[in-house]
Design a protein around this motif. Sequence first.
Motif, PDB file in Angstrom:
ATOM      1  N   HIS A 187       4.542  -0.231  -3.925  1.00 22.17           N
ATOM      2  CA  HIS A 187       3.734   0.587  -4.828  1.00 22.17           C
ATOM      3  C   HIS A 187       4.664   1.458  -5.665  1.00 22.17           C
ATOM      4  CE1 HIS A 187       0.872   3.715  -6.091  1.00 22.17           C
ATOM      5  NE2 HIS A 187      -0.060   2.787  -5.913  1.00 22.17           N
ATOM      6  N   GLN A 226       0.828  -1.203   0.000  1.00 20.44           N
ATOM      7  CA  GLN A 226       0.000   0.000   0.000  1.00 20.44           C
ATOM      8  C   GLN A 226       0.867   1.260   0.000  1.00 20.44           C
ATOM      9  OE1 GLN A 226      -3.386   0.080  -0.176  1.00 20.44           O
ATOM     10  NE2 GLN A 226      -3.307  -2.146  -0.406  1.00 20.44           N
ATOM     11  N   TYR A 227       0.361   2.303  -0.667  1.00 21.09           N
ATOM     12  CA  TYR A 227       1.065   3.585  -0.690  1.00 21.09           C
ATOM     13  C   TYR A 227       0.776   4.350   0.593  1.00 21.09           C
ATOM     14  CZ  TYR A 227       2.204   8.409  -1.913  1.00 21.09           C
ATOM     15  OH  TYR A 227       2.715   9.686  -1.905  1.00 21.09           O
ATOM     16  N   SER A 228       1.843   4.809   1.282  1.00 19.54           N
ATOM     17  CA  SER A 228       1.709   5.561   2.525  1.00 19.54           C
ATOM     18  C   SER A 228       2.147   7.005   2.279  1.00 19.54           C
ATOM     19  CB  SER A 228       2.557   4.917   3.627  1.00 19.54           C
ATOM     20  OG  SER A 228       2.526   5.716   4.782  1.00 19.54           O
ATOM     21  N   LYS A 229       1.165   7.904   2.232  1.00 16.86           N
ATOM     22  CA  LYS A 229       1.466   9.310   1.996  1.00 16.86           C
ATOM     23  C   LYS A 229       2.257   9.909   3.156  1.00 16.86           C
ATOM     24  CE  LYS A 229      -0.656  13.699   0.714  1.00 16.86           C
ATOM     25  NZ  LYS A 229      -1.901  14.440   0.513  1.00 16.86           N
ATOM     26  N   ASP A 289       4.549   4.553  -6.801  1.00 16.58           N
ATOM     27  CA  ASP A 289       4.798   5.911  -6.290  1.00 16.58           C
ATOM     28  C   ASP A 289       5.674   5.878  -5.046  1.00 16.58           C
ATOM     29  OD1 ASP A 289       3.244   6.861  -8.327  1.00 16.58           O
ATOM     30  OD2 ASP A 289       1.413   6.988  -7.129  1.00 16.58           O
ATOM     31  N   MET A 290       5.453   4.857  -4.198  1.00 14.28           N
ATOM     32  CA  MET A 290       6.238   4.740  -2.969  1.00 14.28           C
ATOM     33  C   MET A 290       7.702   4.433  -3.291  1.00 14.28           C
ATOM     34  SD  MET A 290       5.419   4.993   0.277  1.00 14.28           S
ATOM     35  CE  MET A 290       6.879   5.830   0.813  1.00 14.28           C
ATOM     36  N   ARG A 291       7.905   3.536  -4.243  1.00 19.52           N
ATOM     37  CA  ARG A 291       9.264   3.152  -4.640  1.00 19.52           C
ATOM     38  C   ARG A 291      10.005   4.344  -5.242  1.00 19.52           C
ATOM     39  NH1 ARG A 291       8.133  -0.040  -8.520  1.00 19.52           N
ATOM     40  NH2 ARG A 291       7.679  -1.949  -7.366  1.00 19.52           N
ATOM     41  N   ASP A 327       5.849   8.906   2.964  1.00 17.38           N
ATOM     42  CA  ASP A 327       6.445   9.640   1.848  1.00 17.38           C
ATOM     43  C   ASP A 327       6.853  11.051   2.288  1.00 17.38           C
ATOM     44  OD1 ASP A 327       7.146  10.830  -0.502  1.00 17.38           O
ATOM     45  OD2 ASP A 327       5.306  10.378  -1.578  1.00 17.38           O
ATOM     46  N   SER A 371       9.396   7.539  -4.728  1.00 15.45           N
ATOM     47  CA  SER A 371       9.637   8.548  -3.685  1.00 15.45           C
ATOM     48  C   SER A 371      10.851   8.188  -2.825  1.00 15.45           C
ATOM     49  CB  SER A 371       8.389   8.677  -2.811  1.00 15.45           C
ATOM     50  OG  SER A 371       8.600   9.601  -1.778  1.00 15.45           O
TER      51      SER A 371
END
Length: 716
Positions: A92, A50-53, A94-96, A56, A98
């Motif tokens: 995810h 899961q993406y964690s804002k 975007d997570m990778r 990030d 970032s």
Amino acid sequence: MVRHNNQLPNNLTQLQNLIKRDPASYKEEFHQQLAHFETTLEIFNLNPTQYSKKLDEQAMFLAQVAQCYLNEMKLFPQKIVDVLKRHNTVLHNDMRLSLCKCLILLRNKNFITPFDLLELFFQLLKCQDKFLREFLKTHIITDIKNINMKHKDMKFNSTLQNFIFSMLRDSDTRSAKLSIDILIELYQKNIWNDHKTVNIIADIGCFSKVMKVMVASLKFFLGKDEEEKEASDSDDEIDPRDTMISNKFNKKTRKREKMVDKVKKIAKKMKKKKQKAPSFNFSALHLINNPQGFAEKLFKQLETSNDRFEVKLMTLDVISRLIGLHNLFLFNYYPFIARLLMPHQREVTRILQFAAQASHELVPPEVVEPVMKAIANNFITERNSTDVMAVGLNAVREICLRCPLAIGEDLLRDLVQYKNYKEKSVMMAARSLIQLYRQSMPELLHKKDRGRPTEASIEVKSKKYGEIEVKDHIPGSEVLLEKETIEPKKKNEKKHKKGNGSDSEEWIDVASSDSELEISTDSDDTDAADETDDESEEANDADNDNETEEKQNNDTLTSERKVLKAKRKANPEQEDKTKHAREIAMDTIFTDEDFKRIEAAQAKKHVKGLKRKSVVEEENEDGELVQLSAIENIHKKRKHDKSARLETVMKGREERDKFGYKDRRKNIHCSKTNREKRKTKNYQMVKHKAKGKVKRSFKDKQIAFRNYLVKQKKMR
């Protein structure tokens, strides 16, 4: 000090700004955010997909202020590296991305070594994320470029090259392809342009089981396309002077100002390019350690492969370049390529080009014989079209240019017979072949085809197979002797003219004129005969006794006797020239001007006695590779250059009325109609009339067309 209504823990951007200004005052808030990050990281590790804002934002905040708290941030980079190594494929996208950006930020602040980061990024190239792979590729190239900007770090480069060497052997297609792309781009940017990089691409890339890697490696050795080079130099074609002059008189607008600024930058760039010393970049094929073994291995792979035809062509091209460049022996290559030489074969002109590129003086003539026979039997026959015949003759010429002994006397004389062929393309191709052998081996030609002798043709000696001509002097350097004698001669001539007046004009010194190269007259022949041995005197006496036989023989005097007479005269002079050239080479150091004079003198030797420059010299410039245009050069109608086109245009306008807009007025002095005047008026004056011209909708057109058809039906 207690802060009431403190919003800083929630506003990381403001806190980041304040910490950079005063790290000591906001140390407590920093520790609070560091503790939050560790807690968030533990929660994230439980479900990494899961993406964690929150993670990030906190990771990016800590990376931004890391330089302010060096002791507290020592372990921070390793925590992000561990996350990427442990969950790299399941993270995810975007997570990778970032987390990779955080590491790049820390790398710029020297919190992580370049090798550790690049090693991690090469492993991340396996991820199924195209945008991430392109991002990492760009960073890897930029980082290596920056490391080697001031001076090359040989230890780092060697370690990283060995790592990429192992990545190329990886079974993963994506990482292997990107690794070879990175190596190639680093070579082309002159960052890693050493022999180790080239040999890694040669030994692993060209024999990779991954088709994309193999094709990329072969393309690397074939070099860039000319179209790409032209596209990169397109900006340089703009002439800045035109824009600057037009801007003086045109109305000033923002668009024109931007254009002027752009042109100024281009002009500055062009000026720098001119001032910069020329850089000579050798092709990668020069840097291969074992070209013979590499060529044999490539050919063995070609014989057993089932690859597409385009890939086989690229392999043939690389092998032919290797053979021609390094003078290799690969005898099985010629029968293999001879099987493909058929007029209906796809890309046959390129295959002919490869045959020419693989020819050199050390190849035995019997080895090249299958190729020459295939071209002669399949191309140069009257059952084919004239274009096919011309291409075949051009290919023979290109092969013989590099390997003169590749063709026998009988076959050469047969091909030369096409010099009087009805089609110009075949005729010109045959004549270019004659011109080539006039310069290299005239004795193979028929006597009538050897042409008029020149200084260069007299000096040329035909070489046998494997014979190398070694000279102990610089040919043409005897011209430098004239440098010392020109000034005294001029002074003497001036004095002589002053003393004798107009009578001095009758005496002309022709010792070094072109008449020395002309064919000798009867009186010259008798002088030459007096200087020869007793046998030649007896032969001349016999000729004088038999006058009737002499008249018949004069009609059949061949060019061979002319050449022999010219040689007889030139030999003593040639010995003197060689002696002078040897003395000059021992005593003096040549300057650039001296070399230019020598080159000009050598060029004159080829021109003297000839009416025009040979086709072979025009089309075959000095170079390692065979130009495809030299084989496809079919002489039908050459394209005019700009001056010739302008001349024909102006000639066509001579007996014609003034060009321009023609109206329907019979008398040019009468006025125009309002409709014609409207075309030259400002739009603001006629826009109220233009509004009436509203286009009909598709529905209105349908109704009108239906009414028209109904009307037509009623009329019937």
